[in-house]
Each structure stands twice: as structure tokens, then as C-alpha cells.
Design a protein around this motif. Sequence first.
Motif, PDB file in Angstrom:
ATOM      1  N   TYR A 194      31.788  51.865  69.806  1.00  0.00           N
ATOM      2  CA  TYR A 194      30.768  52.408  68.737  1.00  0.00           C
ATOM      3  C   TYR A 194      30.012  51.178  68.686  1.00  0.00           C
ATOM      4  O   TYR A 194      28.706  52.256  67.768  1.00  0.00           O
ATOM      5  CB  TYR A 194      32.126  51.169  67.886  1.00  0.00           C
ATOM      6  CG  TYR A 194      31.571  51.162  66.566  1.00  0.00           C
ATOM      7  CD1 TYR A 194      31.773  52.010  65.630  1.00  0.00           C
ATOM      8  CD2 TYR A 194      31.100  50.029  65.418  1.00  0.00           C
ATOM      9  CE1 TYR A 194      31.476  52.272  64.362  1.00  0.00           C
ATOM     10  CE2 TYR A 194      30.567  50.256  64.264  1.00  0.00           C
ATOM     11  CZ  TYR A 194      30.822  51.227  63.677  1.00  0.00           C
ATOM     12  OH  TYR A 194      29.921  50.917  62.678  1.00  0.00           O
ATOM     13  N   THR A 221      19.764  46.980  58.856  1.00  0.00           N
ATOM     14  CA  THR A 221      21.103  47.847  57.646  1.00  0.00           C
ATOM     15  C   THR A 221      21.946  47.621  59.493  1.00  0.00           C
ATOM     16  O   THR A 221      22.844  47.035  59.522  1.00  0.00           O
ATOM     17  CB  THR A 221      21.137  48.537  57.536  1.00  0.00           C
ATOM     18  OG1 THR A 221      20.770  50.304  58.169  1.00  0.00           O
ATOM     19  CG2 THR A 221      20.540  48.695  55.926  1.00  0.00           C
ATOM     20  N   ASN A 222      21.391  48.195  60.363  1.00  0.00           N
ATOM     21  CA  ASN A 222      22.540  48.567  61.305  1.00  0.00           C
ATOM     22  C   ASN A 222      23.323  46.807  62.260  1.00  0.00           C
ATOM     23  O   ASN A 222      23.608  46.495  62.713  1.00  0.00           O
ATOM     24  CB  ASN A 222      22.317  49.556  62.831  1.00  0.00           C
ATOM     25  CG  ASN A 222      22.280  50.508  62.440  1.00  0.00           C
ATOM     26  OD1 ASN A 222      23.791  50.869  62.873  1.00  0.00           O
ATOM     27  ND2 ASN A 222      21.644  51.253  62.086  1.00  0.00           N
ATOM     28  N   MET A 224      22.693  43.762  61.223  1.00  0.00           N
ATOM     29  CA  MET A 224      23.466  43.782  60.145  1.00  0.00           C
ATOM     30  C   MET A 224      24.886  44.346  60.336  1.00  0.00           C
ATOM     31  O   MET A 224      25.995  43.183  60.165  1.00  0.00           O
ATOM     32  CB  MET A 224      23.357  43.765  58.851  1.00  0.00           C
ATOM     33  CG  MET A 224      22.025  42.478  57.875  1.00  0.00           C
ATOM     34  SD  MET A 224      21.242  43.088  56.593  1.00  0.00           S
ATOM     35  CE  MET A 224      22.419  42.273  55.515  1.00  0.00           C
ATOM     36  N   GLY A 225      24.978  45.293  60.283  1.00  0.00           N
ATOM     37  CA  GLY A 225      26.141  45.655  60.059  1.00  0.00           C
ATOM     38  C   GLY A 225      26.864  45.187  61.627  1.00  0.00           C
ATOM     39  O   GLY A 225      28.248  45.125  61.298  1.00  0.00           O
TER      40      GLY A 225
ATOM     41  N   ALA B  57      29.058  54.247  60.401  1.00  0.00           N
ATOM     42  CA  ALA B  57      28.854  53.951  61.308  1.00  0.00           C
ATOM     43  C   ALA B  57      27.794  52.005  60.374  1.00  0.00           C
ATOM     44  O   ALA B  57      27.789  52.242  59.582  1.00  0.00           O
ATOM     45  CB  ALA B  57      27.436  54.651  61.679  1.00  0.00           C
ATOM     46  N   SER B  58      27.665  51.758  61.974  1.00  0.00           N
ATOM     47  CA  SER B  58      27.381  50.000  61.348  1.00  0.00           C
ATOM     48  C   SER B  58      26.396  50.237  60.772  1.00  0.00           C
ATOM     49  O   SER B  58      26.556  49.059  59.526  1.00  0.00           O
ATOM     50  CB  SER B  58      26.772  49.352  62.481  1.00  0.00           C
ATOM     51  OG  SER B  58      25.695  50.091  63.820  1.00  0.00           O
ATOM     52  N   ALA B  59      25.316  50.667  60.288  1.00  0.00           N
ATOM     53  CA  ALA B  59      24.779  50.828  59.270  1.00  0.00           C
ATOM     54  C   ALA B  59      25.073  51.233  57.778  1.00  0.00           C
ATOM     55  O   ALA B  59      24.357  50.351  56.844  1.00  0.00           O
ATOM     56  CB  ALA B  59      23.615  52.436  59.146  1.00  0.00           C
ATOM     57  N   LEU B  61      28.413  49.427  57.533  1.00  0.00           N
ATOM     58  CA  LEU B  61      28.702  48.503  57.224  1.00  0.00           C
ATOM     59  C   LEU B  61      27.537  47.833  57.051  1.00  0.00           C
ATOM     60  O   LEU B  61      27.865  46.397  56.093  1.00  0.00           O
ATOM     61  CB  LEU B  61      29.545  47.421  58.518  1.00  0.00           C
ATOM     62  CG  LEU B  61      30.410  48.656  59.095  1.00  0.00           C
ATOM     63  CD1 LEU B  61      30.970  47.978  59.797  1.00  0.00           C
ATOM     64  CD2 LEU B  61      31.717  49.192  57.977  1.00  0.00           C
ATOM     65  N   GLY B  62      26.210  47.611  57.646  1.00  0.00           N
ATOM     66  CA  GLY B  62      25.361  46.634  56.713  1.00  0.00           C
ATOM     67  C   GLY B  62      24.866  46.452  55.886  1.00  0.00           C
ATOM     68  O   GLY B  62      24.561  45.413  55.082  1.00  0.00           O
TER      69      GLY B  62
END
Lengths: 590, 119
Positions: A194, A221-222, A224-225, B57-59, B61-62
Motif C-alpha cells: 500500500y 493529505t498523504n 495524514m492518511g 489511496a492514503s491521500a 484517508l488523509g
Amino acid sequence: MAADETPTSYRYQEALEALARRIEDPKSQKKLSEVLALLDFNSTLNRSHELTEILDLVLYVTMGETRASWAGVLLRDDGPLKPAARRGRADEQWNGLELPAPEGAPTIAGVGDEEVSEWARGVLTASGAALLVPLVKSELLVGLLLLGDRGESYGIDERLFAQTLCVSAAAAIDNGRVYEELQRLNQRLSLKVYQLDSLFDIARELNRSPDISRVREVLLTNAMGHVLTTRALMLHDGRIVEQRGCALTPEDRVRIEAGSQKLAELEDDVRVAELPAGEVSDILLRLGIDTVIPLRSGESCHGALLLGPRASGSSLAEEDRDFLRSLASQAAASLDNLRLTREFVEKQKIEKEMAIARRIQRALLPESEPGIPGWDIAGINIPCLTVGGDYFDYVDRGDDKHWLVIADVSGKGTGAALLMASVQAALHALAGLGEISLESLTERLNEIVYTSTEGNRYVTAFFATLNAPTGETTYLNAGHCPPLVLRRDGLVERLEEGGPVVGLLPEVSLTTGSTRLESGDLLVLYTDGLSETSSPAGEEFEEERIAEIMRESAGTPSREIMATLLSRVRVFAAEAGLADDLTLMVVQRD
Amino acid sequence: MPDLTVESRQVGDVTVICPEGFINAHTVRQFEQSLSRALEDGNQKLLINGSGLAYIASAGLGVIMGLIEETRAKGGDIRLAELNDTVRNIFEVLGFNHLCKILSSEKEGVASYQADTPG
């Protein structure tokens, strides 16, 4: 459940249960019940992978068959035995137990047994158990099954049952642990996949959008995610440019920005708690920021990413920090590229504009030789930058008279070029007004330059009026390097008469000089770009060398003399090159 | 076809947001706007219906992390429902499922908000 899915053991179980109903002897009935329990236990074990499920099964079955007041399992990896599961009466001691593993494989041992090893006695006392059954797989101790009091001592039957059960249990527990380990690895692998997906995703996005705010947003944002935090700040070029979930006062902002340089220059990511104590780290702690990741790309420090704690409360694992570092360095590289691109575009724009300026300036200078009958005249201007402040000109004054002009605006580059253009325009305007003496011409130019530059810039200039048929020449030297006349007999004359430089003083007093150019005489006009060019050793070219070259090349066409002077000064400057604008005019009678 | 389309609709006082496609670094701004718009409009009870969501993608979730605290402080929440296995697996790997309520169906998601309301 469909018939074909029924485990084989069920059939045995059914048969055994039928048999149990027909047996009346209690001892045999108990044995049969134990066999049934073991059979059930084994067939269930085969269907469970989870360690907790396996342990539960071990405990329930043992307690059911032995009627122990409690049962527990201690497991070991390489070190001591530690509690893994327990059922039955609660015991506060239990969770804190940590018992050394024995040397060699232990045997079953109970309280009150005659031959009990010291180690086994220690385990029984520490745990308060009545019976200890080792869980051994391939001669290695996996753990211990401990059984509590059962009202009476454990007889041979219970012991045999527990031992038999432990043989299967040890194998299942070992498998369960391997399974758990695999799951952990799988989980870590999924996380890595991931993370790589995310990095790829980010790289693709950063490549496609040449926009600084986008880079910042994607980064924030990445991060933080991934960390799953609700708080984040981003510092870029000394400013807080993004914030999420922080109650930031204007004062906090000012203070953090004031200390941003130190954060940007960090070598590696750092916990805020580990930063040197100070105002900034106090504010960050109060805002709930706990990690700082610098945005560095080589030597350039762009800023820092500031993150709050994970919402789950757990701390960042090494893998998370690796990811954040990769993310930060990728973003920093993008910011670097953007900066370079911007600078490149800016530079190209300037170069384009300068090229236009150069074309305009070239148009202000004579395109070709003046074509004065009986005269061989050549001139050239070489700006040091794209545009320069040197100027030369030929102006036909009628009646076979011609102005020869050479001038040098102080400074170089665009400013000098602009002033040079106004001098040229003014000179042509004045020339167009009719008869004008060199003194008046210079006076008017002085006035114009002085008022337009407020005395900040000046122009050195040399003006001459050549009477073509006679060679009579009147001249005015306004602070310019004296042009040299090489007479036929080898003497050199400097044309110095005139006055101060143009444009420096509000008023000037001027005189003119005169000379006569005969056939065989050679006049060279130049700017200080020629005489003051330095050799790598720091020596200047100087008037004397110019005169020498004039003597050597006298008698050759003006164009050749000019070429010789230029090639000699270039050789002289060597790798230092020409550091100033350079202008030359060579005048001879045919 | 665009990477992501986001539609939203109102079910009682719950705003159901339906992202369709991929939430990645490229589309995340669009996703953020749809959430922010709902919150700005005064809807604090958000339910993301993930049935059309192929990947996050993680963005993405961010974005949720950046908004959830404030939303909860205002008495609302951001919940998710109908996630496919891929997305659910991502959430579990990161531990996102412990921070955010995840329901199996939209109906349950809407009902979960009603259960919160006293009376």
C-alpha cells in the motif's frame, strides 16, 4: 452440512457413542468418554488456525474431562515461559508470571508427587497449579499446560488423558503460532504494498501538475492518511502554507515561522519532544504536533512537514517513518524541480527580451562603412553582455563634411543601453536641426543626459568633424580615451582637446582641437574596453600596445587593422575574456 | 471516463456521499470538496457509501482524518458503508477501522446515526 462434508471422525464418534450406551461398567464408560473427547478435540483442532481458538479448545476440553478448577497455558518463544491463556477461577498472580524454561524436556508433575524436579516444584509453587503437563513438539518445549486444584489429586487416568491431549495440542499450537506469524508478515506486506502504491500514486500526480500548492496538498493529505492523524502543518520557504486540525493563533504562526529555518534544516525526522527546549517546541507540543519531517532535496531545505500523533495513540513504527521520509524527499525533489523550472522560464523570458533589445540596439549603430569618397573607414561594436553602452556613428553633415562619433556610457547592460539609445536619438535630432558646432552639440547633449539621469550616469564621448576633401578635422573630446593619430613619420598624436564627460555636471566649459589627416596617417578611435582589457595576470592592454599595433599594421586596409587589434586584445585577455563593451573605429585616407 | 465522480444525496438528516472510481492523489481534491461542501452546508452527519469505490489511496484517508475531528466536535461524524474487500483490507491494514465507524450497508449506516439521537 451436506453428507459428503461430514468429517470421518463423526462416524467413529457415533459408533463410540452407541457403544457407550451399551457399556455399564463406569470405568470403561469414563475411558470411552475420554476417547470421545480426544477424538472431538483432534477433529476440531484440524479446523482451527487461530492460536487463541486452539488454546481455548485445549483449556475447555481439559477442564471438562478432568474437572480442574482452572486451566492455563504458558508459552515460550526462545526466552522464558509466559501466560498465553487461562480459563476458570481468576488469579491476579497469573498475568505477571514469567518462568524460566527448564534444561532438557520436563515430564508431567503434580503437587505431592514423590519425584519432582526442582524446576517443576518452582513452577507449581509460583503458579499455584496442582498439575503441570509439558507441551512438547519435536523434542522442543513449546509451553506448559497448568491445571488447578480439582478437589482430589490427579490420578493416572487424568494424567494420561492430559498427556495425550498435549501431544496433539503442542503440534496445533506450534502450527497456530506459525500461522499467526504468517498473518503478521502478510499484514506487513500489505502495508508495504500500500505504501509503494501510494508513493507511485503521488509520484504520478507530482509529475503531472507543475503547481506548488498541489505538491503541498498531496504531501500533507498523504502523510495524514498514512499516519492516520488529525493534525498537520506544513512549512514552506519560511511560511505555514497548509494546516489541518490545529488551533493556530496568529501569534503561534509568527513564532513558528520565525523558527522555521531550524526545522527545515534538520537532518532527519525528529520527535518534537526531542527538539531542544524552546518557544517553538513548546507551541508545537501545545498544538499537539509530535513529529517533524524536514523537506530536503540535496542541499536545498524547502521546509518541514509537522504531524500530530496517530489517532490510535500508538507510536510511529520504523516502516511508517521510512514511508514519511520517502514521501518528504519526493515532495522536496518536486519543489526543487518547480523552482528550477520557474527560474528557467524566467531566464528564457529575459533572454528573449534581451535578444530583442540587442536587435534594436544594433539598428542604432551604423550598418556599414560610411562610404566617404577618398577615405577607408571601418568600425565595430562588441557588447560584453547582450546589450551594451558603447556607441559609434557616422553622420553626413553635407558639403563633404562628416561627423565621426564614439561614446561610452558608464556601466554596462540594460541601463547603459537605454542611455546609449537616448544619446543616439538626441544626437540625430540635433543633427537634423541644421548647422551646429561641436561645442553646442556637446552642451545640449550634456544638458539632456544630466537632466534625464540626475547625474547618476555619464557618457564619455569624442566628436570629430572631418572635411573629406582636405582632411581638416575639428574635434571635441569629452572625457573619452584620446584617439590616436599615427603620422607617416611614426609619431603618435593624442586627440585630447575638449572638456569633461557628458552628463555629470550641470554646466560645462568646452574647447575644440583640430588636426589634419594626410594620406598615410592612421586614426584609431576606441573605448576603454580596448585599452583597459586585463590579462589573466592583471596587466592592462593600454594605449602603448595599441600604438605599437598601429605601427606594425600601418599601410594595410582599415578592416584588417581593426581585425588585428581585436585578435591581439583577445589573445591578451586569454581565458579572462572581454570584461567590458568594446568599440573601435579605424580611419585612413586612401 | 474520469477517475472519480462523486454524487451525494440526503437520507433524512444524513448526507450520503457516493464516490465512484478511484480516490488517488489526482482525484483527492474532488473528494475533499464534496465532503467540505456538505459540511459547509451544515450537514454534519456524513455517510460515505463505498459501493462504487474501487480504491482509496492514503491521500483519501488523509482528507477524512483532516475533517473528522472538527465534524465530531460539532456533534457530527463521518462514517462509511458498503466497502469492497480491497478498500476494507486497506482500512484494516492501516487500522483505520478503529478510528472510523464502518457499517456493512447504507441502511445500517443511516440507522447508526438515528441510534445516536436520544429519543
